[in-house]
Scaffold this motif. Structure first.
Motif, PDB file in Angstrom:
ATOM      1  N   UNK A  14     -12.561  -0.789  -4.277  1.00  0.00           N
ATOM      2  CA  UNK A  14     -13.684  -0.363  -3.434  1.00  0.00           C
ATOM      3  C   UNK A  14     -14.765   0.388  -4.206  1.00  0.00           C
ATOM      4  N   UNK A  15     -14.374   1.280  -5.080  1.00  0.00           N
ATOM      5  CA  UNK A  15     -15.357   2.115  -5.785  1.00  0.00           C
ATOM      6  C   UNK A  15     -15.867   1.467  -7.067  1.00  0.00           C
ATOM      7  N   UNK A  16     -14.979   0.797  -7.790  1.00  0.00           N
ATOM      8  CA  UNK A  16     -15.371   0.242  -9.080  1.00  0.00           C
ATOM      9  C   UNK A  16     -15.548  -1.274  -9.069  1.00  0.00           C
ATOM     10  N   UNK A  17     -15.240  -1.903  -7.939  1.00  0.00           N
ATOM     11  CA  UNK A  17     -15.361  -3.361  -7.788  1.00  0.00           C
ATOM     12  C   UNK A  17     -14.576  -4.116  -8.865  1.00  0.00           C
ATOM     13  N   UNK A  18     -13.396  -3.616  -9.186  1.00  0.00           N
ATOM     14  CA  UNK A  18     -12.511  -4.289 -10.144  1.00  0.00           C
ATOM     15  C   UNK A  18     -11.459  -5.046  -9.339  1.00  0.00           C
ATOM     16  N   UNK A  19     -11.479  -6.362  -9.477  1.00  0.00           N
ATOM     17  CA  UNK A  19     -10.561  -7.213  -8.728  1.00  0.00           C
ATOM     18  C   UNK A  19      -9.761  -8.088  -9.688  1.00  0.00           C
ATOM     19  N   UNK A  20      -8.455  -7.930  -9.659  1.00  0.00           N
ATOM     20  CA  UNK A  20      -7.553  -8.825 -10.370  1.00  0.00           C
ATOM     21  C   UNK A  20      -6.997  -9.740  -9.281  1.00  0.00           C
ATOM     22  N   UNK A  21      -7.268 -11.046  -9.329  1.00  0.00           N
ATOM     23  CA  UNK A  21      -6.970 -11.926  -8.192  1.00  0.00           C
ATOM     24  C   UNK A  21      -5.568 -11.796  -7.600  1.00  0.00           C
ATOM     25  N   UNK A  22      -4.524 -11.884  -8.393  1.00  0.00           N
ATOM     26  CA  UNK A  22      -3.163 -11.812  -7.856  1.00  0.00           C
ATOM     27  C   UNK A  22      -2.883 -10.426  -7.276  1.00  0.00           C
ATOM     28  N   UNK A  23      -3.333  -9.393  -7.960  1.00  0.00           N
ATOM     29  CA  UNK A  23      -3.158  -8.014  -7.473  1.00  0.00           C
ATOM     30  C   UNK A  23      -3.940  -7.828  -6.173  1.00  0.00           C
ATOM     31  N   UNK A  24      -5.174  -8.314  -6.159  1.00  0.00           N
ATOM     32  CA  UNK A  24      -6.018  -8.187  -4.963  1.00  0.00           C
ATOM     33  C   UNK A  24      -5.378  -8.882  -3.759  1.00  0.00           C
ATOM     34  N   UNK A  25      -4.738 -10.015  -3.994  1.00  0.00           N
ATOM     35  CA  UNK A  25      -4.165 -10.789  -2.896  1.00  0.00           C
ATOM     36  C   UNK A  25      -2.848 -10.233  -2.366  1.00  0.00           C
ATOM     37  N   UNK A  26      -2.019  -9.642  -3.253  1.00  0.00           N
ATOM     38  CA  UNK A  26      -0.654  -9.328  -2.820  1.00  0.00           C
ATOM     39  C   UNK A  26      -0.163  -7.899  -3.020  1.00  0.00           C
ATOM     40  N   UNK A  27      -0.838  -7.080  -3.790  1.00  0.00           N
ATOM     41  CA  UNK A  27      -0.315  -5.735  -4.035  1.00  0.00           C
ATOM     42  C   UNK A  27      -0.237  -4.906  -2.765  1.00  0.00           C
ATOM     43  N   UNK A  28      -1.283  -4.950  -1.937  1.00  0.00           N
ATOM     44  CA  UNK A  28      -1.252  -4.174  -0.698  1.00  0.00           C
ATOM     45  C   UNK A  28      -0.094  -4.606   0.193  1.00  0.00           C
ATOM     46  N   UNK A  29       0.177  -5.915   0.250  1.00  0.00           N
ATOM     47  CA  UNK A  29       1.286  -6.410   1.064  1.00  0.00           C
ATOM     48  C   UNK A  29       2.633  -5.971   0.486  1.00  0.00           C
ATOM     49  N   UNK A  30       2.733  -5.961  -0.829  1.00  0.00           N
ATOM     50  CA  UNK A  30       3.961  -5.520  -1.490  1.00  0.00           C
ATOM     51  C   UNK A  30       4.223  -4.032  -1.239  1.00  0.00           C
ATOM     52  N   UNK A  31       3.166  -3.246  -1.179  1.00  0.00           N
ATOM     53  CA  UNK A  31       3.300  -1.804  -0.980  1.00  0.00           C
ATOM     54  C   UNK A  31       3.343  -1.390   0.488  1.00  0.00           C
ATOM     55  N   UNK A  32       3.010  -2.306   1.395  1.00  0.00           N
ATOM     56  CA  UNK A  32       2.894  -1.960   2.817  1.00  0.00           C
ATOM     57  C   UNK A  32       4.171  -1.331   3.380  1.00  0.00           C
ATOM     58  N   UNK A  33       5.307  -1.968   3.173  1.00  0.00           N
ATOM     59  CA  UNK A  33       6.540  -1.449   3.770  1.00  0.00           C
ATOM     60  C   UNK A  33       6.989  -0.134   3.136  1.00  0.00           C
ATOM     61  N   UNK A  34       6.950   0.027   1.804  1.00  0.00           N
ATOM     62  CA  UNK A  34       7.308   1.336   1.265  1.00  0.00           C
ATOM     63  C   UNK A  34       6.379   2.443   1.764  1.00  0.00           C
ATOM     64  N   UNK A  35       5.092   2.148   1.902  1.00  0.00           N
ATOM     65  CA  UNK A  35       4.151   3.170   2.382  1.00  0.00           C
ATOM     66  C   UNK A  35       4.392   3.464   3.861  1.00  0.00           C
ATOM     67  N   UNK A  36       4.416   2.440   4.697  1.00  0.00           N
ATOM     68  CA  UNK A  36       4.591   2.634   6.148  1.00  0.00           C
ATOM     69  C   UNK A  36       5.942   3.276   6.447  1.00  0.00           C
ATOM     70  N   UNK A  37       7.008   2.691   5.902  1.00  0.00           N
ATOM     71  CA  UNK A  37       8.342   3.228   6.178  1.00  0.00           C
ATOM     72  C   UNK A  37       8.557   4.581   5.515  1.00  0.00           C
ATOM     73  N   UNK A  38       7.966   4.783   4.335  1.00  0.00           N
ATOM     74  CA  UNK A  38       8.114   6.069   3.651  1.00  0.00           C
ATOM     75  C   UNK A  38       7.465   7.209   4.419  1.00  0.00           C
ATOM     76  N   UNK A  39       6.266   6.983   4.913  1.00  0.00           N
ATOM     77  CA  UNK A  39       5.589   8.019   5.716  1.00  0.00           C
ATOM     78  C   UNK A  39       6.348   8.254   7.013  1.00  0.00           C
ATOM     79  N   UNK A  40       6.783   7.165   7.649  1.00  0.00           N
ATOM     80  CA  UNK A  40       7.536   7.297   8.896  1.00  0.00           C
ATOM     81  C   UNK A  40       8.855   8.023   8.669  1.00  0.00           C
ATOM     82  N   UNK A  41       9.534   7.705   7.559  1.00  0.00           N
ATOM     83  CA  UNK A  41      10.786   8.396   7.228  1.00  0.00           C
ATOM     84  C   UNK A  41      10.554   9.895   7.066  1.00  0.00           C
ATOM     85  N   UNK A  42       9.485  10.267   6.386  1.00  0.00           N
ATOM     86  CA  UNK A  42       9.208  11.695   6.200  1.00  0.00           C
ATOM     87  C   UNK A  42       8.985  12.393   7.530  1.00  0.00           C
TER      88      UNK A  42
END
Length: 110
Positions: A14-42
């Motif tokens: 968002x700030x630097x406009x650096x996009x790595x195609x595979x990372x841009x497409x899937x990193x957020x999805x890969x991190x979604x469950x650890x982030x959502x479940x981790x915050x909910x667990x806390x």
């Protein structure tokens, strides 16, 4: 750690406009469950009587993956053109849930 990786990735995109195609497409999805479940667990650990000993069951994690998959890969694409169905997103949600189960959803060490 998944939250930090998520925020660094968001900053780069968002700030630097650096996009790595595979990372841009899937990193957020890969991190979604650890982030959502981790915050909910806390939050659960703050309010549940067992406190820091609280853990999500395997079934609760499976339901979380199913819910996020249904919402983001089935329902939202039906209602909005912004969202796109992608089977690999569901694979990423599941992989993130495995990471959560083995590395975050564990008993604290004394």
């Amino acid at each position: 750690m998944p939250c930090v990786i998520f925020w660094v990735n968001q900053y780069l995109e968002k700030a630097l406009a650096i996009f790595v195609p595979l990372v841009h497409s899937y990193l957020d999805d890969l991190l979604a469950m650890p982030v959502i479940l981790g915050i909910t667990l806390q939050v659960f650990r703050w309010v549940h009587p067992t406190g820091e000993q609280f853990r999500f069951s395997t079934m609760q994690i499976v339901v979380g993956v199913a819910y996020i998959s249904l919402l983001f890969e089935v329902l939202l694409p039906m209602w909005s053109e912004i969202y796109v169905r992608d089977f690999w997103d569901v694979v990423c949600y599941a992989a993130g849930a495995f990471y959560f189960y083995f590395f975050i959803n564990k008993q604290p060490t004394e």
